[in-house]
Write an enzyme that holds these catalytic residues in place. Structure first.
Site, PDB file in Angstrom:
ATOM      1  N   ASP A 175       1.533   3.595  12.144  1.00  0.00           N
ATOM      2  CA  ASP A 175       2.137   2.739  11.108  1.00  0.00           C
ATOM      3  C   ASP A 175       2.976   1.628  11.740  1.00  0.00           C
ATOM      4  OD1 ASP A 175       1.458   5.265   9.991  1.00  0.00           O
ATOM      5  OD2 ASP A 175       2.838   4.959   8.322  1.00  0.00           O
ATOM      6  N   ASP A 194      -3.017   2.257  11.023  1.00  0.00           N
ATOM      7  CA  ASP A 194      -2.559   2.943   9.805  1.00  0.00           C
ATOM      8  C   ASP A 194      -1.885   1.887   8.944  1.00  0.00           C
ATOM      9  OD1 ASP A 194      -1.453   4.894   7.904  1.00  0.00           O
ATOM     10  OD2 ASP A 194      -1.921   6.388   9.418  1.00  0.00           O
ATOM     11  N   ASP A 195      -0.986   2.298   8.027  1.00  0.00           N
ATOM     12  CA  ASP A 195      -0.359   1.305   7.161  1.00  0.00           C
ATOM     13  C   ASP A 195       0.350   0.228   7.976  1.00  0.00           C
ATOM     14  OD1 ASP A 195      -1.126   2.531   4.745  1.00  0.00           O
ATOM     15  OD2 ASP A 195       0.564   3.908   4.835  1.00  0.00           O
ATOM     16  N   HIS A 254      -4.446  -0.031   7.659  1.00  0.00           N
ATOM     17  CA  HIS A 254      -4.711   0.449   6.305  1.00  0.00           C
ATOM     18  C   HIS A 254      -3.986  -0.366   5.244  1.00  0.00           C
ATOM     19  CE1 HIS A 254      -5.699   4.714   8.092  1.00  0.00           C
ATOM     20  NE2 HIS A 254      -6.466   3.755   8.566  1.00  0.00           N
ATOM     21  N   ARG A 298      -1.977  -0.884  -1.473  1.00  0.00           N
ATOM     22  CA  ARG A 298      -1.984   0.365  -2.255  1.00  0.00           C
ATOM     23  C   ARG A 298      -0.613   0.720  -2.802  1.00  0.00           C
ATOM     24  NH1 ARG A 298      -4.380   4.940   1.607  1.00  0.00           N
ATOM     25  NH2 ARG A 298      -3.337   3.699   3.216  1.00  0.00           N
ATOM     26  N   LYS A 343       0.626   4.476  -3.714  1.00  0.00           N
ATOM     27  CA  LYS A 343       0.126   5.852  -3.680  1.00  0.00           C
ATOM     28  C   LYS A 343       1.252   6.839  -3.946  1.00  0.00           C
ATOM     29  CE  LYS A 343      -0.203   5.045   1.342  1.00  0.00           C
ATOM     30  NZ  LYS A 343      -0.497   5.557   2.658  1.00  0.00           N
TER      31      LYS A 343
END
Ligand SMILES: *[C@@H]1O[C@H](CO)[C@@H](O)[C@H](O)[C@H]1NC(C)=O
Length: 360
Positions: free
Chosen positions: A179, A199-200, A221, A252, A254
């Site tokens: 991340d 990742d994010d 991501h 996103r 989430k």
């Protein structure tokens, strides 16, 4: 020792001479140099801190806790040996600091750990790599090859992060859970930063009054709010002018499927350019860790808008362009400035919310 006493006395005399009579005076060291783990141990009376090039040996961690209002700058890069310590390996615990990395790096040597398993298996990877506590403004820094999560933001008052590069490009095949920014903080701006990772780019786990603008994200991501767990709240987020490329997801929200007393509200997307090569361009889900499953009803998502300048989302994988999987969402969401194309047709379950406008 004699020398130290003499120096301290002189410093007191000088400070005393300049201070007004009513002020209690305390000796401040003018400039403190951090060139080893030991030299970072007590910086509480340092109003100016210079970090030079040095190495952090295995098992050691560093915390920079300078005087309130300190300016902190780097004149070289800090390299971290492959370590048995757990993260954070470096913490800024500052009050109103003014930090300038001058383009130098924290080198995590992630390539010595990466095995494709991230933080859920294989080699133990210290994480987060760098943590920000306290508050201040932080600029012009490179985070190179973090073993896993790069930057954790847990600031406690108004803070800004500008021109920070997270460069985990070398992890393209074996890096995981790298991340960029993990945020649990309020009153924060992150702007003009670049993240190359797996990742994010950013994950906002809790907080309010957060601006993420004019940043660039590649390979990861995308831009995330969440994952949101029980009792966590995110509100008042502006995500504007960002570019996301070659990403698994675009943006996103989430929320854990079993989350209760949790909410996400007042999120505004404006002027973002998003390109994904695998999954959803934009996904709102209350069924996390599933993308689209049986959504929970113990949390609320409200006021998710695309306004201001147009946000353009381009999807090239075979996934819906936009997914909304709500069990309990509310309000009218103004999507007038959303244009999403490519991929498959959008899959929308509103769970009580309404959407107006937009092309998706
Ligand atoms: C989002 O749009 C709705 C509908 O237009 C509006 O009522 C709400 O105030 C907007 N929220 C924000 C944070 O701008």
């Amino acid at each position: 020792m004699q020398y130290l006493v003499a120096f301290t006395t002189l410093a007191c005399l000088l400070t005393g001479a300049l201070a007004s009579p009513t002020e209690t005076t305390q000796a401040k060291r003018a400039t403190c140099t951090v060139n080893s783990v030991a030299s970072a141990a007590d910086l509480s009376d340092c109003t100016s801190v210079v970090i030079t090039a040095f190495s952090v040996p295995s098992g050691e961690t560093v915390t920079i806790k300078a005087a309130s209002g300190a300016s902190i700058s780097m004149t070289g890069s800090v390299t971290f040996s492959k370590t048995t310590a757990s993260g954070p390996l470096w913490t800024f615990d500052t009050s109103n600091a003014n930090f300038n990395g001058n383009g130098y790096s924290f080198k995590g040597n992630g390539d010595l750990y990466w095995d494709g398993e991230g933080t859920s298996g294989g080699v133990t990877k210290p994480h987060p790599f760098i943590k920000f506590e306290g508050y201040g403004s932080f600029t012009d820094l490179i985070i190179k090859n973090s073993p896993a999560h790069a930057i954790s933001v847990g600031t406690t008052s108004t803070s800004s992060f500008t021109n920070i590069l997270v460069d985990n490009l070398d992890g393209a095949s074996l890096g995981k859970n790298t991340d960029g920014f993990d945020v649990s903080a309020s009153d924060l701006t992150i702007s003009g930063c670049k993240v190359y990772n797996q990742d994010d780019c950013i994950a906002i786990n809790s907080g309010s009054n957060i601006v993420f603008e004019n940043n660039f994200c590649s390979g990861g991501h995308g831009i995330s709010i969440g994952s949101i767990a029980t009792g966590k709240t995110v509100s008042g987020v502006t995500i504007s002018g960002n570019q996301v490329e070659e990403s698994m997801y675009g943006m996103r929200i989430k929320v854990d499927s079993d989350a209760t007393s949790a909410s996400v509200s007042d999120v505004t997307y404006s002027g973002n350019t998003i390109s994904t090569n695998d999954k959803y361009g934009f996904l709102v889900t209350q069924s996390y860790s599933a993308d689209f499953g049986t959504p929970g009803t113990g949390s609320t998502i409200s006021d998710i808008n695309f306004t201001g300048s147009q946000t353009k989302i381009t999807v090239s994988g075979s996934y819906p362009r936009v997914g909304v999987d709500c069990g309990h969402c509310s309000g009218t969401w103004n999507w007038a400035e959303l244009v999403a194309s490519g991929g498959e047709s959008s899959d929308i379950i509103l769970g009580g919310a309404k959407i107006s406008g937009g092309s998706y």
